[in-house]
Design a protein around this motif. Sequence first.
Motif, mmCIF file in Angstrom:
data_model
loop_
_atom_site.group_PDB
_atom_site.id
_atom_site.type_symbol
_atom_site.label_atom_id
_atom_site.label_comp_id
_atom_site.label_asym_id
_atom_site.label_seq_id
_atom_site.Cartn_x
_atom_site.Cartn_y
_atom_site.Cartn_z
ATOM 1 N N LYS A 1 -10.423 -4.054 -8.844
ATOM 2 C CA LYS A 1 -9.810 -5.276 -8.321
ATOM 3 C C LYS A 1 -8.898 -5.919 -9.372
ATOM 4 C CE LYS A 1 -11.448 -9.586 -8.028
ATOM 5 N NZ LYS A 1 -12.432 -10.605 -7.885
ATOM 6 N N ASN A 2 -9.376 -6.053 -10.604
ATOM 7 C CA ASN A 2 -8.553 -6.662 -11.651
ATOM 8 C C ASN A 2 -7.299 -5.840 -11.937
ATOM 9 O OD1 ASN A 2 -10.343 -8.752 -11.894
ATOM 10 N ND2 ASN A 2 -11.338 -7.950 -13.722
ATOM 11 N N MET A 3 -7.438 -4.513 -11.919
ATOM 12 C CA MET A 3 -6.275 -3.669 -12.153
ATOM 13 C C MET A 3 -5.245 -3.856 -11.037
ATOM 14 S SD MET A 3 -5.833 0.447 -12.374
ATOM 15 C CE MET A 3 -5.776 0.639 -10.604
ATOM 16 N N LEU A 4 -5.712 -3.810 -9.796
ATOM 17 C CA LEU A 4 -4.791 -3.967 -8.670
ATOM 18 C C LEU A 4 -4.113 -5.335 -8.694
ATOM 19 C CD1 LEU A 4 -6.823 -2.268 -5.817
ATOM 20 C CD2 LEU A 4 -4.766 -1.409 -6.926
ATOM 21 N N LEU A 5 -4.885 -6.377 -8.963
ATOM 22 C CA LEU A 5 -4.304 -7.717 -9.032
ATOM 23 C C LEU A 5 -3.248 -7.794 -10.130
ATOM 24 C CD1 LEU A 5 -7.436 -9.976 -8.491
ATOM 25 C CD2 LEU A 5 -5.519 -9.623 -6.914
ATOM 26 N N ASN A 6 -3.527 -7.189 -11.265
ATOM 27 C CA ASN A 6 -2.568 -7.196 -12.364
ATOM 28 C C ASN A 6 -1.264 -6.521 -11.957
ATOM 29 O OD1 ASN A 6 -1.842 -7.605 -15.222
ATOM 30 N ND2 ASN A 6 -1.896 -5.373 -15.280
ATOM 31 N N GLU B 1 0.581 -8.599 -9.146
ATOM 32 C CA GLU B 1 1.184 -9.836 -9.644
ATOM 33 C C GLU B 1 2.360 -9.571 -10.577
ATOM 34 O OE1 GLU B 1 -2.204 -11.780 -11.345
ATOM 35 O OE2 GLU B 1 -2.944 -12.453 -9.393
ATOM 36 N N ASP B 2 2.305 -8.490 -11.346
ATOM 37 C CA ASP B 2 3.344 -8.240 -12.345
ATOM 38 C C ASP B 2 4.507 -7.384 -11.850
ATOM 39 O OD1 ASP B 2 1.947 -9.753 -14.107
ATOM 40 O OD2 ASP B 2 1.214 -8.076 -15.311
ATOM 41 N N GLU B 3 4.304 -6.618 -10.823
ATOM 42 C CA GLU B 3 5.349 -5.719 -10.341
ATOM 43 C C GLU B 3 6.092 -6.365 -9.174
ATOM 44 O OE1 GLU B 3 6.145 -2.770 -11.814
ATOM 45 O OE2 GLU B 3 4.629 -3.356 -13.262
ATOM 46 N N LYS C 1 9.156 -5.228 0.515
ATOM 47 C CA LYS C 1 8.484 -5.547 1.774
ATOM 48 C C LYS C 1 7.724 -4.319 2.274
ATOM 49 C CE LYS C 1 9.297 -7.233 6.419
ATOM 50 N NZ LYS C 1 10.261 -7.526 7.468
ATOM 51 N N GLU C 2 8.338 -3.144 2.115
ATOM 52 C CA GLU C 2 7.702 -1.893 2.554
ATOM 53 C C GLU C 2 6.428 -1.615 1.744
ATOM 54 O OE1 GLU C 2 11.052 -2.057 1.797
ATOM 55 O OE2 GLU C 2 11.750 -2.059 3.882
ATOM 56 N N ASP C 3 6.473 -1.886 0.434
ATOM 57 C CA ASP C 3 5.290 -1.701 -0.411
ATOM 58 C C ASP C 3 4.143 -2.586 0.082
ATOM 59 O OD1 ASP C 3 6.678 0.049 -2.096
ATOM 60 O OD2 ASP C 3 7.188 -1.532 -3.533
#
Length: 122
Positions: A94-99, A102-104, A108-110
């Motif tokens: 979860k923390n990796m995905l959130l990082n 939020e940073d990338e 809209k497709e993504d």
Amino acid sequence: MDSLKISDSEWEIMKVIWQNPNCTAGEVIDALKDKKEWQPKTVKTLIRRLVDKKALGYEQYKREYKYYPLVEEGDCVKEESKSFLQRVYRGSLKNMLLNFIEDESLTKEDIEELTRILEERK
């Protein structure tokens, strides 16, 4: 798979051999010559290490050795992902995905693709 530790340099060798199973050290050297400024001896050392780690096998044909993968690329990617997740995010997906989210900058497709995948997982 027994937590195989492959260095960044060894990954470069493995990528070539996954794409070209049963290739020689010379063919690996040729495949990497435009990407890496490695001496042939360096490539041969990395191949030997991968054989020692049981990531590569080989067969001898006359005076030539042909190398082939003993591990699947997908298995190594999964192991490396788990190792990265543990080292950097203490195992928290979860923390990796959130990082990353939020940073990338996501298109809209993504966002639609991520939403679809999460909905399927519910």
